[in-house]
Design a protein around this motif. Sequence first.
Motif, PDB file in Angstrom:
ATOM      1  N   PHE A 119      -9.435 -14.393  25.300  1.00 12.96           N
ATOM      2  CA  PHE A 119      -8.938 -13.254  26.144  1.00 12.96           C
ATOM      3  C   PHE A 119     -10.062 -12.905  26.825  1.00 12.96           C
ATOM      4  O   PHE A 119     -10.057 -12.729  28.116  1.00 12.96           O
ATOM      5  N   ALA A 120     -11.253 -12.950  26.326  1.00 13.71           N
ATOM      6  CA  ALA A 120     -12.521 -12.466  27.165  1.00 13.71           C
ATOM      7  C   ALA A 120     -12.706 -13.293  28.230  1.00 13.71           C
ATOM      8  O   ALA A 120     -13.673 -12.772  29.061  1.00 13.71           O
ATOM      9  N   GLU A 121     -12.452 -14.485  28.040  1.00 16.38           N
ATOM     10  CA  GLU A 121     -12.913 -15.508  29.219  1.00 16.38           C
ATOM     11  C   GLU A 121     -11.659 -15.389  30.404  1.00 16.38           C
ATOM     12  O   GLU A 121     -12.045 -16.223  31.432  1.00 16.38           O
ATOM     13  N   LEU A 122     -10.810 -14.546  30.538  1.00 13.31           N
ATOM     14  CA  LEU A 122      -9.926 -14.616  31.256  1.00 13.31           C
ATOM     15  C   LEU A 122     -10.299 -13.923  32.697  1.00 13.31           C
ATOM     16  O   LEU A 122     -10.427 -12.990  32.686  1.00 13.31           O
ATOM     17  N   GLU A 123     -11.225 -14.415  33.346  1.00 11.64           N
ATOM     18  CA  GLU A 123     -11.848 -14.029  34.756  1.00 11.64           C
ATOM     19  C   GLU A 123     -11.128 -14.329  35.726  1.00 11.64           C
ATOM     20  O   GLU A 123     -10.472 -15.352  35.969  1.00 11.64           O
ATOM     21  N   ALA A 130      -1.523 -22.262  34.545  1.00  8.94           N
ATOM     22  CA  ALA A 130      -1.221 -23.283  33.372  1.00  8.94           C
ATOM     23  C   ALA A 130      -2.301 -22.961  32.372  1.00  8.94           C
ATOM     24  O   ALA A 130      -2.092 -23.040  31.131  1.00  8.94           O
ATOM     25  N   ASP A 131      -3.599 -22.242  32.671  1.00  8.32           N
ATOM     26  CA  ASP A 131      -4.617 -22.093  31.882  1.00  8.32           C
ATOM     27  C   ASP A 131      -4.101 -20.833  30.821  1.00  8.32           C
ATOM     28  O   ASP A 131      -4.245 -20.704  29.562  1.00  8.32           O
ATOM     29  N   VAL A 132      -3.496 -19.701  31.564  1.00 10.82           N
ATOM     30  CA  VAL A 132      -3.077 -18.601  30.814  1.00 10.82           C
ATOM     31  C   VAL A 132      -2.062 -18.857  29.954  1.00 10.82           C
ATOM     32  O   VAL A 132      -1.603 -18.489  28.854  1.00 10.82           O
ATOM     33  N   ALA A 133      -0.945 -19.747  30.439  1.00 10.33           N
ATOM     34  CA  ALA A 133       0.045 -19.875  29.528  1.00 10.33           C
ATOM     35  C   ALA A 133      -0.331 -21.088  28.355  1.00 10.33           C
ATOM     36  O   ALA A 133       0.234 -20.837  27.266  1.00 10.33           O
ATOM     37  N   ALA A 134      -1.160 -21.848  28.470  1.00  2.95           N
ATOM     38  CA  ALA A 134      -1.729 -22.557  27.555  1.00  2.95           C
ATOM     39  C   ALA A 134      -2.588 -21.975  26.452  1.00  2.95           C
ATOM     40  O   ALA A 134      -2.345 -21.927  25.305  1.00  2.95           O
ATOM     41  N   SER A 135      -3.158 -20.638  27.044  1.00  3.85           N
ATOM     42  CA  SER A 135      -4.072 -19.806  26.183  1.00  3.85           C
ATOM     43  C   SER A 135      -3.093 -18.944  25.384  1.00  3.85           C
ATOM     44  O   SER A 135      -3.395 -18.290  24.205  1.00  3.85           O
ATOM     45  N   PHE A 136      -1.898 -18.460  25.643  1.00  2.07           N
ATOM     46  CA  PHE A 136      -1.108 -17.617  25.023  1.00  2.07           C
ATOM     47  C   PHE A 136       0.493 -18.095  25.065  1.00  2.07           C
ATOM     48  O   PHE A 136       1.195 -17.747  25.763  1.00  2.07           O
ATOM     49  N   PRO A 137       0.555 -18.977  23.977  1.00  2.71           N
ATOM     50  CA  PRO A 137       1.866 -19.468  23.707  1.00  2.71           C
ATOM     51  C   PRO A 137       2.920 -18.535  23.916  1.00  2.71           C
ATOM     52  O   PRO A 137       2.396 -17.313  23.057  1.00  2.71           O
ATOM     53  N   GLY A 138       3.999 -18.539  24.451  1.00  5.57           N
ATOM     54  CA  GLY A 138       5.123 -17.491  24.484  1.00  5.57           C
ATOM     55  C   GLY A 138       4.811 -16.583  25.711  1.00  5.57           C
ATOM     56  O   GLY A 138       5.740 -15.625  25.791  1.00  5.57           O
ATOM     57  N   ALA A 139       3.773 -16.881  26.453  1.00  5.14           N
ATOM     58  CA  ALA A 139       3.909 -16.157  27.716  1.00  5.14           C
ATOM     59  C   ALA A 139       5.090 -16.079  28.679  1.00  5.14           C
ATOM     60  O   ALA A 139       5.583 -17.329  28.669  1.00  5.14           O
ATOM     61  N   VAL A 140       5.474 -15.072  29.326  1.00  2.00           N
ATOM     62  CA  VAL A 140       6.761 -15.217  29.796  1.00  2.00           C
ATOM     63  C   VAL A 140       6.399 -15.160  31.236  1.00  2.00           C
ATOM     64  O   VAL A 140       5.621 -14.109  32.008  1.00  2.00           O
ATOM     65  N   HIS A 141       6.855 -16.117  32.188  1.00  4.26           N
ATOM     66  CA  HIS A 141       6.724 -16.086  33.831  1.00  4.26           C
ATOM     67  C   HIS A 141       7.588 -15.041  34.260  1.00  4.26           C
ATOM     68  O   HIS A 141       8.796 -15.037  33.941  1.00  4.26           O
ATOM     69  N   GLN A 142       6.972 -14.499  35.489  1.00  6.04           N
ATOM     70  CA  GLN A 142       7.512 -13.477  36.037  1.00  6.04           C
ATOM     71  C   GLN A 142       7.251 -13.601  37.747  1.00  6.04           C
ATOM     72  O   GLN A 142       6.244 -14.375  38.049  1.00  6.04           O
ATOM     73  N   GLU A 143       8.285 -13.328  38.484  1.00  3.38           N
ATOM     74  CA  GLU A 143       7.918 -13.509  39.771  1.00  3.38           C
ATOM     75  C   GLU A 143       7.005 -12.476  40.098  1.00  3.38           C
ATOM     76  O   GLU A 143       6.863 -11.328  39.733  1.00  3.38           O
ATOM     77  N   GLY A 144       6.375 -12.815  41.300  1.00  4.05           N
ATOM     78  CA  GLY A 144       5.190 -11.571  41.881  1.00  4.05           C
ATOM     79  C   GLY A 144       5.939 -11.041  42.619  1.00  4.05           C
ATOM     80  O   GLY A 144       7.289 -10.932  43.113  1.00  4.05           O
ATOM     81  N   GLN A 145       5.368 -10.017  43.307  1.00  9.84           N
ATOM     82  CA  GLN A 145       5.777  -8.724  44.322  1.00  9.84           C
ATOM     83  C   GLN A 145       5.622  -9.251  45.619  1.00  9.84           C
ATOM     84  O   GLN A 145       6.230  -8.606  46.412  1.00  9.84           O
TER      85      GLN A 145
END
Length: 176
Positions: A119-123, A130-145
Motif C-alpha cells: 500500500f505504501a508504494e502506490l504512488e 493491473a498493478d493495483v489489481a494484482a496488489s489487492f486481490p478482490g479489487a472491484v473495477h469501477q467506471e471513471g467519471q
Amino acid sequence: MRFGVRQFELSLMHRMRDLNPARVEDALRDMGATRAELRAAHAQWTRILHSPRAPKTLRPLLGRPAYEGTTAVGSLTCGVSRWALPSWPGLEFEVLYGPGGETWNQWFVRPGDPRALPFAELEPWSCVVADVAASFPGAVHQEGQAPHHWALDFGHGRATYRARFVYGLCQRIDPV
C-alpha cells in the motif's frame, strides 16, 4: 506545429489534470512546458482524432512502437502496440486494435507482468490498473467519471480505498 511524442505526452496530461493537477504542474515544469503548450497539444490531438484523414495508428505520430503483436480477447485476435514515453519510465502506452484496425482501448501498462506493491508504494504516476489489481486481490473495477478515467475499489487494513486512474495510470488514492 508537428505532433510528436512531447505533444502526445502533453495531450495525455491535459486529461490527467482532472484528478492530479499538482503532479501535472510539476511535470510541465520538468519538461519546460507551459500551460498554453499543454492546451495547444490537447487541441491539436483533438483535431487529429476528429480529422477524416486521422491515422489508424499512433505510429505516424509517435514512431515505431516498443512492442507490436497480437492478443486474444475472447474469440477475437486483436492487434497490440505499445510505446515507451519519457515522462513515464518503466511503463508503456498501449493501444488495443480490433480486427478491423479500430482502436478499442488505450492506456498505460507495465510491460511483462503487473507488479504487486505494498500500500505504501502506490504512488501516483508509478503504477497502473493491473498493478493495483494484482496488489489487492478482490479489487472491484469501477467506471471513471470522465472519458479515459477508471477506478478500482480495494480494501487495506480496515478501510476501503478508491484508486483513480487516467489512461490506466494511477493519479490518486482516496479513502471511500
